[in-house]
Design a protein around this motif. Sequence first.
Motif, PDB file in Angstrom:
ATOM      1  N   LEU A  55      74.629  54.847  71.028  1.00 28.95           N
ATOM      2  CA  LEU A  55      73.335  55.414  70.961  1.00 28.95           C
ATOM      3  C   LEU A  55      72.275  54.927  71.777  1.00 28.95           C
ATOM      4  CD1 LEU A  55      73.197  55.956  66.916  1.00 28.95           C
ATOM      5  CD2 LEU A  55      73.335  57.641  68.734  1.00 28.95           C
ATOM      6  N   ASP A  56      72.405  53.401  71.666  1.00 32.49           N
ATOM      7  CA  ASP A  56      71.762  52.682  72.767  1.00 32.49           C
ATOM      8  C   ASP A  56      71.508  53.126  74.323  1.00 32.49           C
ATOM      9  OD1 ASP A  56      70.260  51.112  70.570  1.00 32.49           O
ATOM     10  OD2 ASP A  56      71.800  49.531  70.875  1.00 32.49           O
ATOM     11  N   GLY A  57      72.911  53.415  74.684  1.00 24.75           N
ATOM     12  CA  GLY A  57      73.043  53.969  75.803  1.00 24.75           C
ATOM     13  C   GLY A  57      72.699  55.238  76.204  1.00 24.75           C
ATOM     14  N   VAL A  58      72.806  56.305  75.262  1.00 22.13           N
ATOM     15  CA  VAL A  58      71.941  57.427  75.487  1.00 22.13           C
ATOM     16  C   VAL A  58      70.561  57.077  75.625  1.00 22.13           C
ATOM     17  CG1 VAL A  58      71.601  59.584  74.269  1.00 22.13           C
ATOM     18  CG2 VAL A  58      73.911  58.734  74.163  1.00 22.13           C
ATOM     19  N   TYR A  59      69.965  56.414  74.854  1.00 22.05           N
ATOM     20  CA  TYR A  59      68.597  56.259  74.973  1.00 22.05           C
ATOM     21  C   TYR A  59      68.168  55.852  75.981  1.00 22.05           C
ATOM     22  CZ  TYR A  59      64.152  56.313  72.262  1.00 22.05           C
ATOM     23  OH  TYR A  59      62.861  56.446  71.996  1.00 22.05           O
ATOM     24  N   LYS A  60      68.810  54.670  76.750  1.00 27.63           N
ATOM     25  CA  LYS A  60      68.647  54.099  78.092  1.00 27.63           C
ATOM     26  C   LYS A  60      68.871  54.817  79.175  1.00 27.63           C
ATOM     27  CE  LYS A  60      69.875  49.748  80.240  1.00 27.63           C
ATOM     28  NZ  LYS A  60      70.875  49.003  80.063  1.00 27.63           N
ATOM     29  N   THR A  61      69.673  55.539  79.216  1.00 29.90           N
ATOM     30  CA  THR A  61      70.456  56.332  80.522  1.00 29.90           C
ATOM     31  C   THR A  61      69.592  58.011  80.334  1.00 29.90           C
ATOM     32  OG1 THR A  61      72.197  57.321  79.466  1.00 29.90           O
ATOM     33  CG2 THR A  61      72.524  55.364  80.670  1.00 29.90           C
ATOM     34  N   ARG A  62      69.242  58.408  79.209  1.00 29.27           N
ATOM     35  CA  ARG A  62      68.704  59.596  78.874  1.00 29.27           C
ATOM     36  C   ARG A  62      69.846  60.700  79.064  1.00 29.27           C
ATOM     37  NH1 ARG A  62      63.234  60.145  79.935  1.00 29.27           N
ATOM     38  NH2 ARG A  62      63.413  61.995  81.258  1.00 29.27           N
ATOM     39  N   GLU A  63      71.070  60.297  79.039  1.00 27.91           N
ATOM     40  CA  GLU A  63      72.012  61.294  79.190  1.00 27.91           C
ATOM     41  C   GLU A  63      72.936  61.409  78.118  1.00 27.91           C
ATOM     42  OE1 GLU A  63      73.366  62.833  82.105  1.00 27.91           O
ATOM     43  OE2 GLU A  63      71.715  61.893  83.389  1.00 27.91           O
ATOM     44  N   PRO A  64      73.370  62.684  77.750  1.00 24.69           N
ATOM     45  CA  PRO A  64      73.984  62.808  76.413  1.00 24.69           C
ATOM     46  C   PRO A  64      75.294  62.104  76.489  1.00 24.69           C
ATOM     47  CG  PRO A  64      73.942  64.974  77.871  1.00 24.69           C
ATOM     48  CD  PRO A  64      73.100  63.989  78.529  1.00 24.69           C
ATOM     49  N   PHE A  65      75.905  61.999  75.266  1.00 26.57           N
ATOM     50  CA  PHE A  65      77.304  61.585  75.150  1.00 26.57           C
ATOM     51  C   PHE A  65      77.992  62.522  74.485  1.00 26.57           C
ATOM     52  CE2 PHE A  65      80.468  59.727  72.041  1.00 26.57           C
ATOM     53  CZ  PHE A  65      81.520  59.050  72.715  1.00 26.57           C
ATOM     54  N   ILE A  66      79.121  63.008  74.933  1.00 29.26           N
ATOM     55  CA  ILE A  66      80.174  63.836  74.519  1.00 29.26           C
ATOM     56  C   ILE A  66      81.652  62.990  74.194  1.00 29.26           C
ATOM     57  CG2 ILE A  66      81.329  66.183  74.677  1.00 29.26           C
ATOM     58  CD1 ILE A  66      79.073  66.805  76.629  1.00 29.26           C
ATOM     59  N   GLY A  67      82.019  63.040  73.063  1.00 28.06           N
ATOM     60  CA  GLY A  67      83.051  62.377  72.495  1.00 28.06           C
ATOM     61  C   GLY A  67      84.073  63.164  71.870  1.00 28.06           C
ATOM     62  N   SER A  68      85.310  63.103  72.201  1.00 26.26           N
ATOM     63  CA  SER A  68      86.232  64.101  71.539  1.00 26.26           C
ATOM     64  C   SER A  68      87.266  63.109  70.727  1.00 26.26           C
ATOM     65  CB  SER A  68      87.279  64.885  72.396  1.00 26.26           C
ATOM     66  OG  SER A  68      86.475  65.526  73.355  1.00 26.26           O
ATOM     67  N   ASP A  69      87.728  63.444  69.767  1.00 22.84           N
ATOM     68  CA  ASP A  69      88.840  62.949  68.624  1.00 22.84           C
ATOM     69  C   ASP A  69      88.184  61.406  68.473  1.00 22.84           C
ATOM     70  OD1 ASP A  69      90.232  65.038  69.003  1.00 22.84           O
ATOM     71  OD2 ASP A  69      91.427  64.531  70.364  1.00 22.84           O
ATOM     72  N   VAL A  70      86.813  60.937  68.413  1.00 27.04           N
ATOM     73  CA  VAL A  70      86.601  59.705  68.154  1.00 27.04           C
ATOM     74  C   VAL A  70      86.954  59.263  66.561  1.00 27.04           C
ATOM     75  CG1 VAL A  70      84.523  58.267  68.110  1.00 27.04           C
ATOM     76  CG2 VAL A  70      84.542  60.267  69.562  1.00 27.04           C
ATOM     77  N   PRO A  71      87.640  58.394  66.586  1.00 23.58           N
ATOM     78  CA  PRO A  71      88.131  57.540  65.255  1.00 23.58           C
ATOM     79  C   PRO A  71      86.887  57.126  64.681  1.00 23.58           C
ATOM     80  CG  PRO A  71      88.976  56.374  67.233  1.00 23.58           C
ATOM     81  CD  PRO A  71      88.246  57.446  67.725  1.00 23.58           C
ATOM     82  N   CYS A  72      86.661  57.355  63.503  1.00 21.31           N
ATOM     83  CA  CYS A  72      85.782  56.649  62.671  1.00 21.31           C
ATOM     84  C   CYS A  72      85.949  56.473  61.222  1.00 21.31           C
ATOM     85  CB  CYS A  72      84.482  58.160  62.518  1.00 21.31           C
ATOM     86  SG  CYS A  72      83.158  57.310  61.851  1.00 21.31           S
TER      87      CYS A  72
END
Lengths: 355, 121
Positions: A55-72
């Motif tokens: 989330l910090d990265g998205v806020y900093k770069t203003r670029e969306p993050f798209i992740g598939s099959d992210v373990p949680c």
Amino acid sequence: MQAPAAICLLAGPDHVYTLMNDKFFDFFGGDPNFIGKPIREAAPELVEQGFVDILDGVYKTREPFIGSDVPCLVTQIDGTVKQLYFDFVFQPSFDPMGKINGIMTVGSDVSEKFESRAKLQEALKARDEFLSIASHELKTPVTSLKLQLQMARRGVKPEENLSPSPAKLAKVFDISTKQIERLIVLIDDLLDVSRIEAGKLSLNREVVDISSLINEVVDRVGEQFLSAKCPIEVETGDSFTIYGDQFRIEQVVVNLLTNALKYGKGKPVRVSVKSLPEGIRISVHDFGLGIAKENHAMVFERFERAVSHNNISGLGLGLYITKQIVVAHGGQIHLESELGKGSTFYVDLPKTPPS
Amino acid sequence: MAKKIFIVEDDEAIRESLVELLETEGYEVFSAENGQDALEQLSSGTHLPALILLDLMMPIKDGYQFYEEKALNKKIADIPVVIMSADGDLKRKIEKLGISRYLKKPVDIEKVLSMVAEICN
């Protein structure tokens, strides 16, 4: 109406929970006082899993993050922690001046799809391994056969009326016959598996005397076992008869004995038969490698063995076929074994077929 | 003096046939039934082979492990190796190891003899 995805709006650089749908609450919530709190404070478990860094990265770069099959790791309502897999989109949102002011997260639970894909991949891997083993096993006797025949052919010189000596030819024929027998066993196993898979393992039932069947098998294979310093000790006692398929039960006994020979070379093998209230029990005991408890169920699976293929030849189908034959008779197979202490396989067969 | 060939193969029938074939052709042949046995024989031997014919799928120590350990042993590292295997993906797998010479099982005896002759002479 409930959206299929877990949606949440986070405001500002500290990612303050502003809005979430029920689905998000179901997965990641638990505390109704989430709203108004920064994520680091409200959900420390998400910090540990690296989501806040993203989330910090998205806020900093203003670029969306798209992740598939992210373990949680998700804490369920009842407090238990469950591993789930998500497809995530972390989409930055901007004010009218174009300044980033928050992030919308959308997550879809893809655990079922992920797990079925993982199972499929496992099955494909097992199939590829099996094909590689089958190719090696089939080509080994073929290699030997080809070598024997080509070498004999080199000795045949029709123009000089020369041929290898009768002793040499006899050796070529004997070795070749042995290799063909090895191939037949492999081919029969492969055909049996395809019959079993197609549900076409049919039994030709008749009255079978198990004691004489075991004695006949032992007479037939005894020499081979003796030459491997693996004498077979037989305890058949009285005559025990069941109504079953003579050929298939012979196959069960041969498979169990062959298995005992493979894993217990140089040590005796004991085969016995006794009466049970409902049927008979055949036991085959070896003093070989033994099988670790966690692998007991696996050895009856297709293409599986408890040790590496490199160490033991064969297709890994013997015990699978054996179990299928026993089950088709309405019987059961199980084993008792410990690593390094040998194994005993028990086959229980009913006297009469199940109605 | 006859050139020495070392056969490393776990299948007894194949091993014995290859020994017989190469002996008939005038080579001095010795053999091992797995990678471990092969390394032991090579470390204790004084007269090293001109060539090793190496199977890959073997018990105890397979052909890959043998090849890696051989490369680390200066005494035997330079002995040429020809792989013999039934693996369908053999070429790609052994190229990774830097081996270019191989015989696909079931081997053809003329190919065995020509490859052995090419390396030994």
